[in-house]
Design a protein around this motif. Structure first.
Motif, PDB file in Angstrom:
ATOM      1  N   THR A  63      -3.871   2.337   7.390  1.00  0.00           N
ATOM      2  CA  THR A  63      -3.184   1.244   6.687  1.00  0.00           C
ATOM      3  C   THR A  63      -2.519   0.284   7.665  1.00  0.00           C
TER       4      THR A  63
ATOM      5  N   ASP B 190      -3.830  -0.531  -4.621  1.00  0.00           N
ATOM      6  CA  ASP B 190      -3.470  -0.139  -3.251  1.00  0.00           C
ATOM      7  C   ASP B 190      -2.642   1.138  -3.197  1.00  0.00           C
TER       8      ASP B 190
ATOM      9  N   PRO C 119       0.834  -1.201   0.000  1.00  0.00           N
ATOM     10  CA  PRO C 119       0.000   0.000   0.000  1.00  0.00           C
ATOM     11  C   PRO C 119       0.873   1.257   0.000  1.00  0.00           C
TER      12      PRO C 119
END
Length: 357
Positions: A347, A316, A291
């Motif tokens: 996250t 992501d 991510p």
């Protein structure tokens, strides 16, 4: 190896003034130094390093060690080309350590001996740990860029430690600050990989990476390669910035030339040859990324918009090109930093702890 190059201090104040005052120096004091400085390199009255160091000395004498560290940080700016600049960095470290009891987090300075090619290299790092932090917490690897180093980025890194309740490991990228190796595409990336491995031993095995400016090049690299569990890229050059001889505004060509290890002012062809290896196109062509959050100002004169927008549509990955601000969205950091930390908080909550192997 280092060299001086033609650089007008008035240009630097024009670009860096928001950074100087936004990081904590009183505007009136910055204005005073600005009025006094007439030349960049001489260690003499009117010289950049002398006038900033005298301000820092006044702060230190009144026990304002945090402000003294900031002022010495500007004294050694933009790179360590001579003994006076190196002395300013040493003085910055002294004042920084004296200010540590006021940081609001536990502070620990360590000098790691990390593998580098066929030997090792010393890598000083600063650890910021919130009080009563559980042992099984993530670690955030964090760095600035070619001219704003780990002590200069202090406010952002401590804010991250306190907001996220994580341990922050701050370092200087290769070719800058206390780094003993030049900034090469492979050497700088290798140093980051070693730091990631070390960071995984400090908590629950989860490591995120925040890079600012050229530090963002390395966080983009670690994020794209999936070497970390999350990555934030603030103003990082990744592809188009490395075409040709790179940025030339506000003395950046000389700053980068020194970081790359040149002992003379390189030609544009010499810079172009070194830059070619830094392009992250091979990693951009893969689908291995962790991510990622990519942020920059739309008016950046150093890093093309392409190097932010190229991340649009990736899995992501969140992309923000902030209007009406420049490199690293510096004039809008009061909005950008909370946004970045909010993204990272969310996250990290989705990443499971990992066993270190």
């Amino acid at each position: 190896m280092s060299y001086q190059w033609p650089l007008d201090p008035a240009d630097l104040f024009g670009e860096r003034y928001p950074q100087m005052v936004n990081t904590g120096l009183p505007a009136a004091d910055v204005d005073g130094v600005r009025a006094a400085i007439t030349d960049m390199w001489p260690d003499a009255p009117g010289g950049w390093v002398r006038e900033w160091s005298e301000l820092a000395t006044r702060y230190a004498g009144s026990g304002q060690h945090d402000l003294a560290a900031l002022a010495y940080g500007w004294a050694k700016f933009p790179t360590l080309v001579d003994a006076a600049k190196r002395a300013a960095l040493a003085n910055q470290l002294t004042q920084y350590q004296l200010a540590a009891p006021t940081f609001g987090v536990d502070f620990d300075r360590r000098v790691l001996e990390l593998p580098y090619r066929d030997t090792t290299t010393a890598v000083p790092v600063h650890l910021f740990t919130p009080a009563d932090l559980p042992a099984n917490s993530p670690v955030l690897l964090a760095s600035g860029g070619v001219d704003s180093w780990k002590m200069d980025m202090h406010a952002m890194f401590v804010a991250a430690a306190m907001r996220l309740r994580v341990r922050v490991l701050a370092f200087d990228i290769a070719g800058t600050g206390e780094s003993a190796i030049p900034m090469t595409s492979d050497g700088g990336a290798h140093m980051v990989r070693e730091l990631v491995g070390y960071a995984r031993t400090l908590g629950n095995g989860v490591v995120a990476h925040l890079g600012v400016s050229m530090g963002g090049h390395y966080s983009a690299r670690s994020g794209l390669a999936g070497e970390v569990d999350a990555a934030i890229v603030l103003g990082g050059p990744v592809e188009e910035a490395f075409t040709g001889a790179g940025p030339s505004h506000f003395g950046m060509d000389g700053i980068i030339g020194n970081a790359l290890g040149f002992d003379h002012r390189p030609t544009r062809d010499e810079l172009s040859a070194r830059f070619a290896a830094f392009s992250l196109r091979p990693l951009l062509d893969q689908d291995t990324n962790a991510p990622m959050l990519i942020v920059n100002g739309a008016e950046d004169v150093h890093v093309p918009q392409h190097d932010t927008l190229v991340f649009q549509g990736r899995r992501d990955t969140d992309v923000h090109l902030i209007p009406d601000t420049g490199h690293c969205a510096i004039t809008k950091l009061p909005e950008v930093v909370p946004m970045m930390l909010g993204w990272l908080e969310h996250t990290l909550n989705t990443v499971a702890p990992k066993a270190h192997s």
